[in-house]
Design an enzyme around this catalytic site. Structure first.
Site, PDB file in Angstrom:
ATOM      1  CG  PHE A 248      -2.903   7.667   3.378  1.00  0.00           C
ATOM      2  CD1 PHE A 248      -3.625   6.618   3.925  1.00  0.00           C
ATOM      3  CD2 PHE A 248      -2.984   8.918   3.973  1.00  0.00           C
ATOM      4  CE1 PHE A 248      -4.424   6.819   5.043  1.00  0.00           C
ATOM      5  CE2 PHE A 248      -3.773   9.128   5.095  1.00  0.00           C
ATOM      6  CZ  PHE A 248      -4.491   8.072   5.636  1.00  0.00           C
TER       7      PHE A 248
ATOM      8  CG  ASP B 240       0.531   2.677   2.073  1.00  0.00           C
ATOM      9  OD1 ASP B 240       0.216   3.532   1.229  1.00  0.00           O
ATOM     10  OD2 ASP B 240      -0.138   1.650   2.300  1.00  0.00           O
TER      11      ASP B 240
ATOM     12  CB  CYS C 146      -9.120  10.378  -4.795  1.00  0.00           C
ATOM     13  SG  CYS C 146      -9.026   8.906  -3.757  1.00  0.00           S
TER      14      CYS C 146
END
Length: 391
Positions: A225, A247, A335
């Site tokens: 990522f 990614d 996150c």
């Protein structure tokens, strides 16, 4: 405009929590609109403070506790306070010009994010009130001393509540394009605030990228990522033997390649792949990498997605733990604000137990000091990370 609360519903506000939930409101004034500045009163008529009204579960985001006029002087004062903290942290210095200047509730400006990239500030509103105040805020940003801001770009098309029907347009409020390159700790990065995610760069991982650099010497690094390739560039400066960036977005891979080339032109140590992370991990060789970064986008943006998110974190970490070389190190992050530190750690624990390997925690990571957490608003602590040693 005035809002009165139900009896007993002022308790959290008396503890300075900056949100008024819609269920706490007893009386709503006629003609109130999204983004209006409102005075909030307790059921006994006591003034609690002033905030921005919005439709939704959060009815008011408190700007001040007490009676204070919300005008240009108010925003200038809050921005100056935010800047003083960043100056104390020495974030604006030779070799470093990328940092967060305003972190919403953490800087007592709920609903507002401002990231600085050299002479450009990227302003992002997460509430209608901040959307309507954007021009006043922009004018105060370029007046701030000792920071040299000339341009303010507004980027809120994807961050404002869709129910507000505000139809924001991303555009320069002041100035215009000068350069998209900003320095972070001596490294150069292209920052795509025009079309990139968030404000164009994840400044919240700055300290964690620096820590990864210290673990990189002689290692074969896999950055999953990767987005802009921040961890990859730091790993290369740290002396990594090989760095692979992955990614699912071809655009992100293009940006990663550009950032690697910007700092290490023609360096053969770096390779990149536009592939799904889970599929890529399925096909790597056992022990092919001894340093893996797992920094996925938020798996749970809302609590309704929490269970699936935790399964996703467990699955992702299990695959990495299974395949990393003995003596390898994993930097793993969440996150998702809806995922607590304890829940994330449990998901990683479950992943480790599933593999049967011996795993130790070397570091517990969080967001940097320019993303401060208001002690009265623990929800502001969103970034969780663990550094694992795998035997």
């Amino acid at each position: 405009m005035e809002i009165r609360l139900k009896r007993g519903k002022e308790e959290s506000l008396d503890r300075f929590h900056p949100w008024v939930f819609s269920g706490a409101v007893a009386e709503m004034p006629q003609g109130i609109e999204e983004g209006d500045v409102v005075k909030v009163y307790a059921s006994d008529g006591r003034l609690i403070g002033v905030g921005h009204f919005q439709i939704g579960s959060i009815a008011v985001r408190m700007l001040t506790f007490g009676d204070e006029e919300i005008n240009a002087d108010f925003y200038r004062s809050r921005l100056e306070q935010a800047l003083r903290l960043r100056q104390a942290l020495k974030l604006k210095r030779d070799g470093n010009e990328a940092f967060r200047l305003v972190h919403g509730e953490g800087d007592f400006l709920p609903g507002l994010v401002v990231d600085v990239y050299g002479s450009t500030a990227v302003l992002q509103a997460h509430s209608p009130g901040m959307h309507f105040a954007r021009n006043v805020i922009a004018e105060q940003l370029v007046k701030l001393p000792d920071i040299g801001l000339r341009n303010v770009y507004y980027k809120s098309e994807t961050t404002l509540p869709f129910k507000a029907h505000l139809d924001p347009v991303n555009a320069y409020l002041i100035g215009g394009f000068e350069t998209d390159i900003a320095m972070e700790q001596g490294l150069k990065f292209h920052v795509d605030w025009l079309k990139g995610q968030k404000t164009g760069f994840f400044v919240d991982q700055r300290d964690n990228r620096s820590l990864l650099e210290h673990y990189s010497a002689g290692r074969k690094v896999l950055n999953m990522f990767c987005y802009t390739g921040g961890f990859s560039v730091y790993a290369m400066r740290g002396g990594a033997e090989r760095v692979v960036s992955v990614d699912s977005s071809a655009k992100a891979i293009s940006l990663t390649d550009a950032n690697v080339e910007l700092n290490f032109p023609g360096d053969p140590r770096h390779q990149s792949y536009a592939e799904d992370a889970f599929k890529f991990l399925d096909h790597i060789g056992q022990g092919e990498y001894d340093l893996i970064v797992l920094d996925p986008p938020a798996f749970a943006k809302h609590r309704t997605a929490l269970r699936n998110a935790l399964r996703g974190y467990q699955k992702l970490n299990a695959r990495a733990i299974e395949r990393i070389a003995p003596g390898g190190v994993i930097f793993t992050f969440s996150c998702s604000q809806a995922v607590s530190k304890e829940q994330f750690r449990l998901a990683v624990f479950s992943a480790a137990a599933q593999t049967g390997r011996r795993v130790r925690i070397l570091h517990q990571l969080t967001q940097p000091a320019d993303h401060p957490v208001n002690i009265y608003h623990p929800e502001g602590e969103y970034l969780k990370g663990l550094v694992l040693y795998i035997e």
